[in-house]
Design a protein around this motif. Structure first.
Motif, PDB file in Angstrom:
ATOM      1  N   VAL A 172       0.848  -1.194   0.000  1.00 15.48           N
ATOM      2  CA  VAL A 172       0.000   0.000   0.000  1.00 15.48           C
ATOM      3  C   VAL A 172       0.883   1.243   0.000  1.00 15.48           C
ATOM      4  O   VAL A 172       1.676   1.458   0.924  1.00 15.48           O
ATOM      5  N   VAL A 173       0.746   2.058  -1.047  1.00 18.01           N
ATOM      6  CA  VAL A 173       1.529   3.298  -1.134  1.00 18.01           C
ATOM      7  C   VAL A 173       0.639   4.530  -0.992  1.00 18.01           C
ATOM      8  O   VAL A 173       1.143   5.619  -0.672  1.00 18.01           O
ATOM      9  N   ASN A 174      -0.653   4.400  -1.248  1.00 14.84           N
ATOM     10  CA  ASN A 174      -1.592   5.511  -1.059  1.00 14.84           C
ATOM     11  C   ASN A 174      -2.861   4.944  -0.416  1.00 14.84           C
ATOM     12  O   ASN A 174      -3.703   4.355  -1.086  1.00 14.84           O
ATOM     13  N   PRO A 175      -3.004   5.103   0.899  1.00 10.08           N
ATOM     14  CA  PRO A 175      -4.120   4.445   1.593  1.00 10.08           C
ATOM     15  C   PRO A 175      -5.458   5.170   1.478  1.00 10.08           C
ATOM     16  O   PRO A 175      -6.485   4.613   1.857  1.00 10.08           O
ATOM     17  N   ASP A 176      -5.467   6.391   0.989  1.00  6.43           N
ATOM     18  CA  ASP A 176      -6.730   7.146   0.960  1.00  6.43           C
ATOM     19  C   ASP A 176      -6.789   7.988  -0.312  1.00  6.43           C
ATOM     20  O   ASP A 176      -6.435   9.164  -0.318  1.00  6.43           O
ATOM     21  N   ILE A 177      -7.244   7.385  -1.390  1.00  4.13           N
ATOM     22  CA  ILE A 177      -7.369   8.086  -2.659  1.00  4.13           C
ATOM     23  C   ILE A 177      -8.703   8.819  -2.683  1.00  4.13           C
ATOM     24  O   ILE A 177      -9.756   8.209  -2.471  1.00  4.13           O
ATOM     25  N   GLN A 178      -8.673  10.099  -2.934  1.00  2.00           N
ATOM     26  CA  GLN A 178      -9.880  10.906  -2.937  1.00  2.00           C
ATOM     27  C   GLN A 178     -10.681  10.671  -4.223  1.00  2.00           C
ATOM     28  O   GLN A 178     -10.120  10.279  -5.255  1.00  2.00           O
ATOM     29  N   PRO A 179     -11.998  10.932  -4.196  1.00  4.79           N
ATOM     30  CA  PRO A 179     -12.815  10.778  -5.408  1.00  4.79           C
ATOM     31  C   PRO A 179     -12.336  11.710  -6.519  1.00  4.79           C
ATOM     32  O   PRO A 179     -11.914  12.840  -6.277  1.00  4.79           O
ATOM     33  N   GLY A 180     -12.385  11.211  -7.756  1.00  5.90           N
ATOM     34  CA  GLY A 180     -11.985  12.020  -8.895  1.00  5.90           C
ATOM     35  C   GLY A 180     -11.155  11.208  -9.884  1.00  5.90           C
ATOM     36  O   GLY A 180     -11.099   9.979  -9.837  1.00  5.90           O
ATOM     37  N   LEU A 181     -10.488  11.925 -10.807  1.00  5.36           N
ATOM     38  CA  LEU A 181      -9.659  11.312 -11.849  1.00  5.36           C
ATOM     39  C   LEU A 181      -8.211  11.273 -11.378  1.00  5.36           C
ATOM     40  O   LEU A 181      -7.668  12.286 -10.923  1.00  5.36           O
ATOM     41  N   HIS A 182      -7.571  10.096 -11.511  1.00  2.35           N
ATOM     42  CA  HIS A 182      -6.212   9.926 -11.011  1.00  2.35           C
ATOM     43  C   HIS A 182      -5.374   9.156 -12.034  1.00  2.35           C
ATOM     44  O   HIS A 182      -5.901   8.522 -12.961  1.00  2.35           O
ATOM     45  N   TRP A 183      -4.045   9.243 -11.786  1.00  2.80           N
ATOM     46  CA  TRP A 183      -3.095   8.546 -12.660  1.00  2.80           C
ATOM     47  C   TRP A 183      -2.329   7.516 -11.846  1.00  2.80           C
ATOM     48  O   TRP A 183      -2.128   7.659 -10.652  1.00  2.80           O
ATOM     49  N   LYS A 184      -1.874   6.504 -12.536  1.00  2.00           N
ATOM     50  CA  LYS A 184      -1.034   5.487 -11.923  1.00  2.00           C
ATOM     51  C   LYS A 184      -0.030   4.983 -12.964  1.00  2.00           C
ATOM     52  O   LYS A 184      -0.190   5.200 -14.172  1.00  2.00           O
ATOM     53  N   ILE A 185       0.987   4.304 -12.472  1.00  2.00           N
ATOM     54  CA  ILE A 185       1.996   3.738 -13.366  1.00  2.00           C
ATOM     55  C   ILE A 185       1.512   2.364 -13.819  1.00  2.00           C
ATOM     56  O   ILE A 185       1.324   1.476 -12.980  1.00  2.00           O
ATOM     57  N   PRO A 186       1.251   2.209 -15.083  1.00  2.00           N
ATOM     58  CA  PRO A 186       0.756   0.908 -15.549  1.00  2.00           C
ATOM     59  C   PRO A 186       1.730  -0.223 -15.212  1.00  2.00           C
ATOM     60  O   PRO A 186       2.947  -0.045 -15.272  1.00  2.00           O
ATOM     61  N   PHE A 187       1.157  -1.346 -14.856  1.00  2.00           N
ATOM     62  CA  PHE A 187       1.890  -2.569 -14.559  1.00  2.00           C
ATOM     63  C   PHE A 187       2.753  -2.466 -13.302  1.00  2.00           C
ATOM     64  O   PHE A 187       3.405  -3.433 -12.919  1.00  2.00           O
ATOM     65  N   VAL A 188       2.780  -1.281 -12.684  1.00  2.00           N
ATOM     66  CA  VAL A 188       3.527  -1.101 -11.433  1.00  2.00           C
ATOM     67  C   VAL A 188       2.553  -0.865 -10.277  1.00  2.00           C
ATOM     68  O   VAL A 188       2.652  -1.501  -9.223  1.00  2.00           O
ATOM     69  N   ASN A 189       1.618   0.041 -10.511  1.00  2.00           N
ATOM     70  CA  ASN A 189       0.601   0.352  -9.492  1.00  2.00           C
ATOM     71  C   ASN A 189      -0.693  -0.403  -9.798  1.00  2.00           C
ATOM     72  O   ASN A 189      -1.050  -0.608 -10.954  1.00  2.00           O
ATOM     73  N   ASN A 190      -1.363  -0.776  -8.706  1.00  2.00           N
ATOM     74  CA  ASN A 190      -2.664  -1.433  -8.813  1.00  2.00           C
ATOM     75  C   ASN A 190      -3.625  -0.744  -7.844  1.00  2.00           C
ATOM     76  O   ASN A 190      -3.227  -0.390  -6.719  1.00  2.00           O
ATOM     77  N   VAL A 191      -4.849  -0.549  -8.247  1.00  2.00           N
ATOM     78  CA  VAL A 191      -5.846   0.157  -7.432  1.00  2.00           C
ATOM     79  C   VAL A 191      -6.948  -0.813  -7.020  1.00  2.00           C
ATOM     80  O   VAL A 191      -7.528  -1.506  -7.868  1.00  2.00           O
ATOM     81  N   ARG A 192      -7.212  -0.852  -5.707  1.00  2.00           N
ATOM     82  CA  ARG A 192      -8.327  -1.676  -5.184  1.00  2.00           C
ATOM     83  C   ARG A 192      -9.409  -0.745  -4.666  1.00  2.00           C
ATOM     84  O   ARG A 192      -9.155   0.130  -3.834  1.00  2.00           O
ATOM     85  N   LYS A 193     -10.621  -0.940  -5.169  1.00  2.00           N
ATOM     86  CA  LYS A 193     -11.747  -0.090  -4.792  1.00  2.00           C
ATOM     87  C   LYS A 193     -12.681  -0.839  -3.844  1.00  2.00           C
ATOM     88  O   LYS A 193     -12.900  -2.040  -3.995  1.00  2.00           O
ATOM     89  N   PHE A 194     -13.234  -0.085  -2.900  1.00  2.00           N
ATOM     90  CA  PHE A 194     -14.187  -0.637  -1.938  1.00  2.00           C
ATOM     91  C   PHE A 194     -15.435   0.249  -1.925  1.00  2.00           C
ATOM     92  O   PHE A 194     -15.371   1.433  -2.244  1.00  2.00           O
ATOM     93  N   ASP A 195     -16.535  -0.349  -1.534  1.00  7.25           N
ATOM     94  CA  ASP A 195     -17.789   0.401  -1.386  1.00  7.25           C
ATOM     95  C   ASP A 195     -17.688   1.289  -0.152  1.00  7.25           C
ATOM     96  O   ASP A 195     -17.477   0.810   0.961  1.00  7.25           O
ATOM     97  N   GLY A 196     -17.837   2.595  -0.321  1.00  6.15           N
ATOM     98  CA  GLY A 196     -17.719   3.537   0.789  1.00  6.15           C
ATOM     99  C   GLY A 196     -19.030   3.846   1.483  1.00  6.15           C
ATOM    100  O   GLY A 196     -19.063   4.627   2.439  1.00  6.15           O
ATOM    101  N   ARG A 197     -20.110   3.245   1.014  1.00  3.02           N
ATOM    102  CA  ARG A 197     -21.419   3.496   1.628  1.00  3.02           C
ATOM    103  C   ARG A 197     -21.607   2.639   2.881  1.00  3.02           C
ATOM    104  O   ARG A 197     -20.797   1.765   3.182  1.00  3.02           O
ATOM    105  N   VAL A 198     -22.695   2.936   3.613  1.00  5.41           N
ATOM    106  CA  VAL A 198     -23.022   2.151   4.811  1.00  5.41           C
ATOM    107  C   VAL A 198     -23.530   0.788   4.360  1.00  5.41           C
ATOM    108  O   VAL A 198     -24.492   0.696   3.581  1.00  5.41           O
ATOM    109  N   LEU A 199     -22.909  -0.261   4.857  1.00  2.00           N
ATOM    110  CA  LEU A 199     -23.246  -1.630   4.489  1.00  2.00           C
ATOM    111  C   LEU A 199     -23.923  -2.329   5.658  1.00  2.00           C
ATOM    112  O   LEU A 199     -23.821  -1.901   6.812  1.00  2.00           O
TER     113      LEU A 199
END
Length: 291
Positions: free
Chosen positions: A40-67
């Protein structure tokens, strides 16, 4: 098509592929972490458009609503060692994305399973120090608040999630004890009903006795007052008669004789045996009464 054009097209496809893998979007309802070779290199990505290094960085998304995690009904024992079947649920949301990813690998199902176990443990501890009456109605709200506070601390520390609320949907008795509890409750209610009826009968007897006593006192007082009034009336009538008699004794004797005649000759078949010189015929023989 020439080789140069083919090369340009191939380069455009490669550039498009690289750009598409370098750009990602985080929605308002999502939480995400950025990984670099699994770390984990960025634990709190804010909503919006972002960039990452292909094949180096991977992004995992979670549901932020009340479950909602719906736990399976479990059997718990109260302070009196009575079993209860408790069905509960909890509302939660991801608060610490890095810890959530580390503890659950970003899997909501795993997070719900772990959270359900902790909810049942918390309920077991809270029910064990309370009676059936307190669990069902007396301290139910307090029980829910205590579980929410304590579970929130554990869940935030271990799973990275915030517990919004914990609620009990249903509390039932096990089938093997429901009938015996029902019979005992029925017997207690019948006993209480008998006590109320006995108390009511006792009060009714007291009220009736007081009413009868009051009626007797009222009748005695009324009879006493009536006799006093009647005596005063008789005395007044006697005084009036005496006064009238003293003013004209002859007229009084005459009216008394007429009244006596009327009463004597009222029936057609009556017979009187009297001496001819009887005082009864005084005014029959002489209207002046022998004057």
């Amino acid at each position: 098509m020439s080789g140069r054009n083919m090369t340009l097209i191939l380069l455009a496809v490669i550039v498009l592929f690289v750009v598409s893998n370098a750009v990602f979007v985080i929605r308002e309802t999502e939480r995400a972490v950025m990984l670099q070779f699994g770390e984990v290199v960025n634990p709190d990505i804010q909503p919006g458009l972002h960039w990452k290094i292909p094949f180096v960085n991977n992004v995992r998304k979670f549901d932020g609503r009340v479950l909602t995690v719906d736990s399976q009904p479990e059997r718990f024992f109260t302070q009196e060692k009575k079993a209860l079947i408790v069905d509960s649920y909890a509302k939660f949301r991801v608060a610490d994305t890095a810890k959530f990813y580390t503890a659950t690998n970003g899997e909501e199902a795993r997070a719900m399973s772990l959270l359900s176990q902790r909810i049942n443990d918390g309920l077991r501890n809270q029910v064990a120090v309370r009676t059936i009456q307190e669990v069902v109605s007396g301290e139910r709200d307090q029980l829910m608040d205590n579980i929410t506070d304590k579970l929130n601390e554990v869940a935030l520390t271990e799973l990275g999630v915030e517990i919004v609320d914990v609620r009990v949907k249903q509390i039932d008795l096990p089938p093997d004890v429901s009938e015996s509890v029902y019979r005992r409750m029925n017997a207690e209610r019948e006993k209480e009903a008998r006590e109320h009826r006995s108390l009511g009968q006792e009060l009714a007897e007291g009220i009736r006795a007081a009413a009868d006593r009051e009626v007797t006192v009222l009748e005695a007082n009324a009879y006493r007052d009536a006799e006093l009034i009647r005596g005063e009336g008789d005395a007044l009538a006697t005084a009036i008669y005496a006064e009238a008699f003293n003013e004209d004794p002859e007229f009084y004797a005459f009216t008394r004789s007429l009244r006596a005649y009327g009463e004597a000759f009222q029936g057609g078949g009556d017979m009187l045996l009297l001496q001819p010189d009887s005082e009864f015929f005084r005014y029959l023989k002489d209207p002046m009464g022998g004057k």
